[in-house]
Write a protein that holds these residues in place. Structure first.
Motif, mmCIF file in Angstrom:
data_model
loop_
_atom_site.group_PDB
_atom_site.id
_atom_site.type_symbol
_atom_site.label_atom_id
_atom_site.label_comp_id
_atom_site.label_asym_id
_atom_site.label_seq_id
_atom_site.Cartn_x
_atom_site.Cartn_y
_atom_site.Cartn_z
ATOM 1 N N THR A 30 40.818 32.327 53.443
ATOM 2 C CA THR A 30 40.776 33.528 52.633
ATOM 3 C C THR A 30 41.009 33.082 51.200
ATOM 4 O O THR A 30 41.946 32.334 50.929
ATOM 5 C CB THR A 30 41.865 34.529 53.068
ATOM 6 O OG1 THR A 30 41.648 34.878 54.442
ATOM 7 C CG2 THR A 30 41.832 35.784 52.213
ATOM 8 N N TYR A 32 41.176 34.050 46.917
ATOM 9 C CA TYR A 32 41.341 34.997 45.814
ATOM 10 C C TYR A 32 40.444 34.509 44.686
ATOM 11 O O TYR A 32 40.523 33.346 44.288
ATOM 12 C CB TYR A 32 42.805 35.013 45.354
ATOM 13 C CG TYR A 32 43.043 35.850 44.124
ATOM 14 C CD1 TYR A 32 43.380 37.191 44.234
ATOM 15 C CD2 TYR A 32 42.930 35.307 42.849
ATOM 16 C CE1 TYR A 32 43.603 37.971 43.110
ATOM 17 C CE2 TYR A 32 43.140 36.069 41.722
ATOM 18 C CZ TYR A 32 43.482 37.402 41.858
ATOM 19 O OH TYR A 32 43.697 38.168 40.741
ATOM 20 N N ASN A 117 39.543 41.561 41.074
ATOM 21 C CA ASN A 117 39.395 40.336 41.859
ATOM 22 C C ASN A 117 38.636 40.605 43.141
ATOM 23 O O ASN A 117 38.538 41.746 43.590
ATOM 24 C CB ASN A 117 40.765 39.728 42.180
ATOM 25 C CG ASN A 117 41.615 40.633 43.044
ATOM 26 O OD1 ASN A 117 41.484 40.661 44.256
ATOM 27 N ND2 ASN A 117 42.487 41.413 42.402
ATOM 28 N N VAL A 119 38.544 39.292 47.194
ATOM 29 C CA VAL A 119 39.153 38.529 48.273
ATOM 30 C C VAL A 119 38.009 38.238 49.238
ATOM 31 O O VAL A 119 37.359 39.148 49.748
ATOM 32 C CB VAL A 119 40.301 39.292 48.962
ATOM 33 C CG1 VAL A 119 40.779 38.534 50.198
ATOM 34 C CG2 VAL A 119 41.454 39.499 47.978
ATOM 35 N N ILE A 155 44.208 31.461 49.559
ATOM 36 C CA ILE A 155 45.498 32.118 49.704
ATOM 37 C C ILE A 155 45.992 32.072 51.138
ATOM 38 O O ILE A 155 47.161 32.316 51.379
ATOM 39 C CB ILE A 155 45.491 33.558 49.148
ATOM 40 C CG1 ILE A 155 44.393 34.405 49.786
ATOM 41 C CG2 ILE A 155 45.347 33.542 47.635
ATOM 42 C CD1 ILE A 155 44.404 35.878 49.339
#
Length: 159
Positions: A30, A32, A117, A119, A155
């Motif tokens: 994952t 960011y 942002n 994700v 992340i």
């Protein structure tokens, strides 16, 4: 010829640490990824506010593995306050070996704010080279232009 070899060796010695960007193989992560939908610039006005320049952002998704596909399972867009604005993928997106795709945020889309942002979640059925996932933030008008990239940061690994 000898001076060209010397120059190449010197450049490799200086740039070597920056050129070694290989990461350990992974089966998913994952990430960011910062989005700059606008940037402040100039001086503060009478109310203490800086000028703002609206930017478009392209989320670039690049599979760097030469042998295996990866699947982008989510690309969620959040605003400055961490609220989900939209999920850009209706279904998982498969990227073939060395394949790429992109998602786009228009410059007139100000909903994200200065701290917007993405994700992004990706996975593979086997360990692969992690993809290169970043935004290209840009403004082009007449003779003025601004363009820069924002790299994604892991992340968490995917289970």
């Amino acid at each position: 010829m000898r001076s060209a070899l010397k120059a190449a060796l010197m450049a490799a010695a200086i740039l070597g640490p920056q050129m070694a960007w290989a990461e350990p193989l992974s089966s998913g992560q994952t990430l960011y990824v910062p989005v700059y939908s606008h940037i402040s610039h100039g001086n503060l006005d009478g109310r203490g506010k800086a000028s703002e320049l609206l930017l478009s952002s392209m989320l670039s998704l690049r599979n760097t593995d030469p042998s295996h596909a990866i699947t982008i399972t989510a690309a969620r867009y959040y605003d400055t306050d961490g609220r989900l604005l939209r999920d850009y993928l209706a279904k998982p997106l498969s990227l073939p070996p060395m394949g790429s795709s992109e998602l786009f945020v228009e410059y007139k889309d100000t909903a994200g704010g200065s701290g917007a942002n993405f994700v992004v979640e990706w996975k593979s059925d086997r360990p692969v080279n992690p993809p290169l996932i970043e935004t290209v933030n840009a403004y082009f008008f007449g003779t003025q232009s601004v363009a820069f990239t924002s790299p994604g940061r892991p992340i968490s690994p995917n289970p």
